[in-house]
Design an enzyme around this catalytic site. Structure first.
Site, mmCIF file in Angstrom:
data_model
loop_
_atom_site.group_PDB
_atom_site.id
_atom_site.type_symbol
_atom_site.label_atom_id
_atom_site.label_comp_id
_atom_site.label_asym_id
_atom_site.label_seq_id
_atom_site.Cartn_x
_atom_site.Cartn_y
_atom_site.Cartn_z
ATOM 1 C CG HIS A 213 30.753 39.193 0.240
ATOM 2 N ND1 HIS A 213 29.380 39.105 0.264
ATOM 3 C CD2 HIS A 213 31.065 40.235 1.055
ATOM 4 C CE1 HIS A 213 28.881 40.064 1.041
ATOM 5 N NE2 HIS A 213 29.876 40.760 1.542
ATOM 6 C CE LYS B 60 19.617 35.202 24.380
ATOM 7 N NZ LYS B 60 18.654 35.113 25.504
ATOM 8 C CG PHE B 61 16.372 39.970 20.193
ATOM 9 C CD1 PHE B 61 16.615 41.036 19.355
ATOM 10 C CD2 PHE B 61 15.349 39.089 19.876
ATOM 11 C CE1 PHE B 61 15.847 41.235 18.222
ATOM 12 C CE2 PHE B 61 14.575 39.277 18.736
ATOM 13 C CZ PHE B 61 14.819 40.357 17.902
ATOM 14 C CG HIS C 42 40.126 34.875 16.571
ATOM 15 N ND1 HIS C 42 39.320 34.895 17.685
ATOM 16 C CD2 HIS C 42 39.825 36.004 15.875
ATOM 17 C CE1 HIS C 42 38.559 35.990 17.653
ATOM 18 N NE2 HIS C 42 38.832 36.663 16.575
ATOM 19 C CD GLU D 167 40.259 34.435 20.764
ATOM 20 O OE1 GLU D 167 41.087 34.015 19.929
ATOM 21 O OE2 GLU D 167 39.028 34.227 20.659
ATOM 22 C CG HIS E 55 28.302 37.693 -5.138
ATOM 23 N ND1 HIS E 55 27.927 37.416 -6.447
ATOM 24 C CD2 HIS E 55 29.535 37.159 -4.989
ATOM 25 C CE1 HIS E 55 28.914 36.773 -7.052
ATOM 26 N NE2 HIS E 55 29.894 36.601 -6.177
ATOM 27 C CB VAL F 21 18.693 43.165 24.049
ATOM 28 C CG1 VAL F 21 18.709 43.253 22.514
ATOM 29 C CG2 VAL F 21 17.719 42.068 24.499
ATOM 30 C CG HIS G 240 35.386 32.365 17.602
ATOM 31 N ND1 HIS G 240 35.263 31.615 18.739
ATOM 32 C CD2 HIS G 240 36.543 33.054 17.733
ATOM 33 C CE1 HIS G 240 36.316 31.851 19.527
ATOM 34 N NE2 HIS G 240 37.098 32.722 18.938
HETATM 35 O O1 LIG Z 1 12.645 38.740 28.865
HETATM 36 P P1 LIG Z 1 12.272 39.181 27.492
HETATM 37 O O2 LIG Z 1 12.014 40.668 27.393
HETATM 38 O O3 LIG Z 1 11.154 38.377 26.893
HETATM 39 O O4 LIG Z 1 13.534 38.867 26.621
HETATM 40 C C1 LIG Z 1 14.453 39.794 26.128
HETATM 41 O O5 LIG Z 1 15.361 40.247 27.140
HETATM 42 C C2 LIG Z 1 16.192 39.247 27.714
HETATM 43 C C3 LIG Z 1 17.131 39.920 28.676
HETATM 44 O O6 LIG Z 1 17.952 40.875 28.048
HETATM 45 C C4 LIG Z 1 16.967 38.479 26.638
HETATM 46 O O7 LIG Z 1 17.633 37.398 27.226
HETATM 47 C C5 LIG Z 1 16.042 37.963 25.542
HETATM 48 O O8 LIG Z 1 16.815 37.389 24.513
HETATM 49 C C6 LIG Z 1 15.217 39.126 25.005
HETATM 50 O O9 LIG Z 1 14.341 38.673 24.010
#
Ligand SMILES: O=P(O)(O)O[C@H]1O[C@H](CO)[C@@H](O)[C@H](O)[C@H]1O
Ligand SMILES: O=P(O)(O)O[C@H]1O[C@H](CO)[C@@H](O)[C@H](O)[C@H]1O
Lengths: 351, 351
Positions: A166, A314-315, A281, A182, A164, A317, A301
Site C-alpha cells: 500500500h 546506512k544511519f 513530486h 523544489e 500489505h 545520524v 524519489h
Molecule cells: O562513525 P560511526 O559512529 O561508526 O558511524 C556513525 O556515525 C556517522 C556520523 O554521523 C555516520 O555517518 C554513520 O552512518 C553512523 O553509523
C-alpha cells in the site's frame, strides 16, 4: 585536479534540487560494521488475513468493512495527520513563534488484494492500475489542494506498520518544505537557463550513462549525481511533464515497466524485499493549476536505507543531522551495481 | 482563532533557524502501533573489555595501543570520512554536476575509561572534563578549519557501533549544510532585529516557561517551539556566547550540571539509556575567527528518536522525507512530561 578519483578521494557534490551538498567518502565503506543489525522482513506473510485492516473483507479501526476489492482500493486514513477542518492558530505576537493553519486529507491506497505481494512481484497490468489510481487521486485531491503527496513506506525499517502492499496520499492546504524547496530551485534554474532543471538533467544523464540504472523510450532511472542514500534513485520522464495526470496511455505503460525493472533490481541487490520510502513530486495543484508551472518536471524519489546487506543500513545520524549528509560509496558505484543485476526477480528465478 | 487548541488541532510551526515548517498533529498519538519494535540497549556491558578498541589498553584497528587513560581520551578516527589531503575534483563543465574539494580531520573522544557508563551516570567533575576537552579540540582544530562539528551518536538506534561512552569531532574545510543554513538565518535575523536570534529566543522562552525543561543561572533547555523529534531539545546559554571556548569557568560548571539534569530526565522518561544524536553549533572558526560573528549564538541540539516507549520510535520516513516533518505530540506536552520527571537517575534511585 591532479589525479582525482571519486571512488578514492573524498569530495562534496552539490544537489541543485535541494540547494545543498553531500559529502562523498567512498573509501569509508572499508570500515568494519559492529553496530545494529536490522531484522529481515518476514517471509511468511499470509495472502489473506481477516484481522489485517488492509485486507479485502476486513473490518477497519472505525468499524467499516472493506469491500472484496480486486484491484487497487482507496480509503480514508483512520488516524490522519491532516484533517479538512482545523481552526486557525492564534497569533503569538512574536516572529520567533509563528504558527499557521494546516488542513488536508490523508488516504491509504492498497495496491493489490494479496498481502504477500509487493510492487516488483505484481504484473505490468496490476502496476499500471496503481499508476492510474495515483493519477486519479492526484487530479481529484489536486482540484482544491495545492499539494498532493503520494508516498510509499516499504518495510518495517521505513516505519511501515503493515506488510500489505500500500501507499499513502496526504493532500495539504500548504506547500510542504520539500515542495517549497523544489519550487524555488526549479524556478531559479528555469529563469537562468531557460530550461526545466530536471529535463536538462535527464538529457545529460542519458548521454553520460555512468549513473543510469534502467531506461526505456519514455523514462530513465539514475542514481543522482548528488544522491545521499547509498542506493537512492531518481525516476525521470524524458519529455517535459508537469504532473502524473498528464501522462498519456503509453507513458503509463512504460512507467509500469520501468518501475517494475527498478524494483526487481532493488530486491535482487541483497535478495530481500528492499525497504525504501518513495514519493512523487510534480507541479503543485489547486490554485497553481491556473499558473505557469513550466519550471517543474514530474519525478519520483526513491530513498532506500540499506548499505551493505539485507541487515546493515546506512544511519543518517550525528554528522548527517547536525552538519551534512555523508555517503560511503559513489553514486557511480551504486549505479554500476544496480545495472549489473538481473531483471528477473530472485524469487521467480527457478520457476 | 476560534477555539484553537494546539494539542487537538493540527497546525504548522515555523523553525526560524532552519527556515522550514513542521506539521504538528498531536491527536495522532492515539493511533495504535503495530510496526517495528526496537531492541532495548544491552544492560550487561562490561566495564573493561580488552577487545573493545575504545577501552584503555586496547589495540585499535591501526595496531596502536591505547594508553591507560583515566579521564577523556582523544584519538584519530581509524576510518575517517574526512582526511587532510584530497585532490581537487575535476571540473565537470556543467552547472548540474558540481563537485568541490572536501578536506578535514575526524577524531574520536572517549568520555571516560569505563564502558558501562554514559554521561548521565558520570559525576559533575567528569562531565566538566568532557566540556573542557570539547572546548580545547574546538580551539585546536578551529585554528585552521572553518567548522568543527562535535557530535555524539548515543545508542545502536542512532548508528552508534560501540557502547563505550564517546563522541566524535569532524573538522572540515567547508561550512556544512546545517552550518550554512544557520549562518544565513541568524545573520538575517540579526540584521532585521538587531539581536542574535537565539539570545532573543532564550529570553522569550525563559518568560513563557511552557517549553522549559531545566534551567540554571547560565543555561536553559527547551523543547523548541518548532521541534521535529518528539523529545527534541535545544540547550541555550542566557548570555551571548559565540563558541564553547568562550565559556568561563563557572559557565562550564553550570553546563555540566544542566547537561546532567537533562540527560537524567531523558533516561528516566522510558527507564532506558535514552538514544539520541546531539551536537554543538557555534560561530564558525578558521578564517571566520577574524570576522564579525555577532549574529551567532552557541547552542546544542539533542535529537532523540523515541516516541512512546523504550522500544517505539518516531520514523521520519515517507511524508517527512518527501514533504515535511510531522510530530505526534506538541512541544509543550513533551516539555511538560520531561519537566515532571525526577532528577535522580532511575538506576541510582534505590542506592
Ligand atoms: O562513525 P560511526 O559512529 O561508526 O558511524 C556513525 O556515525 C556517522 C556520523 O554521523 C555516520 O555517518 C554513520 O552512518 C553512523 O553509523
Ligand atoms: O502512517 P503510518 O504508515 O502508520 O506511519 C508512518 O508514516 C508516516 C508518514 O511518513 C510517519 O509519520 C510515521 O512516523 C510512520 O510510522
Amino acid at each position: 585536479g591532479g589525479g582525482f578519483r571519486a571512488s578514492e578521494h573524498q569530495h562534496s557534490r552539490y544537489n541543485p534540487l535541494r540547494d545543498e551538498w553531500v559529502l562523498v567518502s567512498a573509501h569509508r565503506v572499508k570500515r568494519p560494521w559492529q553496530g545494529q543489525l536490522e531484522k529481515p522482513p518476514p517471509e511468511d506473510v499470509p495472502r489473506w488475513d481477516p484481522k489485517n485492516p488492509l485486507c479485502p473483507g476486513a473490518t477497519r479501526a472505525n468499524g467499516e468493512v472493506n469491500p472484496h476489492y480486486e484491484g487497487t482500493f482507496v480509503f480514508p486514513n483512520d488516524f490522519p495527520a491532516l484533517q479538512p477542518d482545523a481552526p486557525e492558530p492564534d497569533d503569538s505576537g512574536h516572529p520567533l513563534f509563528r504558527a499557521a493553519a494546516a488542513r488536508g486529507v490523508c488516504k491509504v491506497m492498497c495496491f493489490h488484494p494479496h498481502s504477500d505481494l509487493t510492487l516488483p512481484l505484481m504484473s505490468l497490468l496490476e502496476i499500471r492500475a496503481v499508476i492510474d489510481a495515483w493519477a486519479e487521486l492526484e487530479a481529484e485531491l489536486g482540484a482544491s489542494y495545492p499539494w498532493v503527496q503520494i508516498f510509499e513506506n516499504k518495510g518495517a525499517m521505513m516505519g511501515c506498520s503493515n506488510p500489505h502492499p500500500h501507499c499513502q496520499v496526504w493532500a495539504s492546504s500548504f506547500l510542504p518544505n520539500e515542495a517549497r524547496l523544489e519550487e524555488r530551485t526549479q524556478r531559479q534554474h528555469h529563469s537562468q537557463h531557460g530550461m526545466p532543471m530536471l529535463l536538462e538533467y535527464a538529457e545529460q544523464e542519458a548521454q553520460r550513462k555512468e549513473r543510469l540504472v534502467v531506461e526505456n523510450e519514455d523514462w530513465l532511472v539514475v542514481v543522482p549525481y548528488w544522491a545521499t542514500w547509498p542506493f537512492q534513485t531518481l525516476l525521470l520522464p524524458r519529455r517535459h511533464v508537469l504532473r502524473l495526470q498528464d501522462l498519456c496511455d503509453s507513458e503509463r505503460d512504460s512507467l509500469a515497466s520501468i518501475m517494475r525493472r527498478l524494483l526487481i533490481k532493488y530486491d535482487n541487490l541483497f535478495q530481500v524485499s528492499f525497504p525504501y520510502s518513495m514519493g512523487w513530486h510534480g507541479a503543485p495543484t489547486g490554485p497553481y493549476l491556473q499558473e505557469d508551472c513550466g519550471h517543474w518536471q514530474l519525478h519520483a524519489h526513491y530513498y532506500p536505507p540499506l548499505l551493505r546487506s539485507a541487515t546493515v543500513r546506512k544511519f543518517m545520524v550525528g554528522y548527517e543531522m547536525l552538519a551534512q549528509a555523508q555517503r560511503d560509496l559513489t553514486p557511480e558505484q551504486a549505479a554500476e551495481r544496480l545495472r549489473a543485476l538481473p531483471e528477473v526477480h530472485y524469487k521467480l528465478r527457478h520457476q
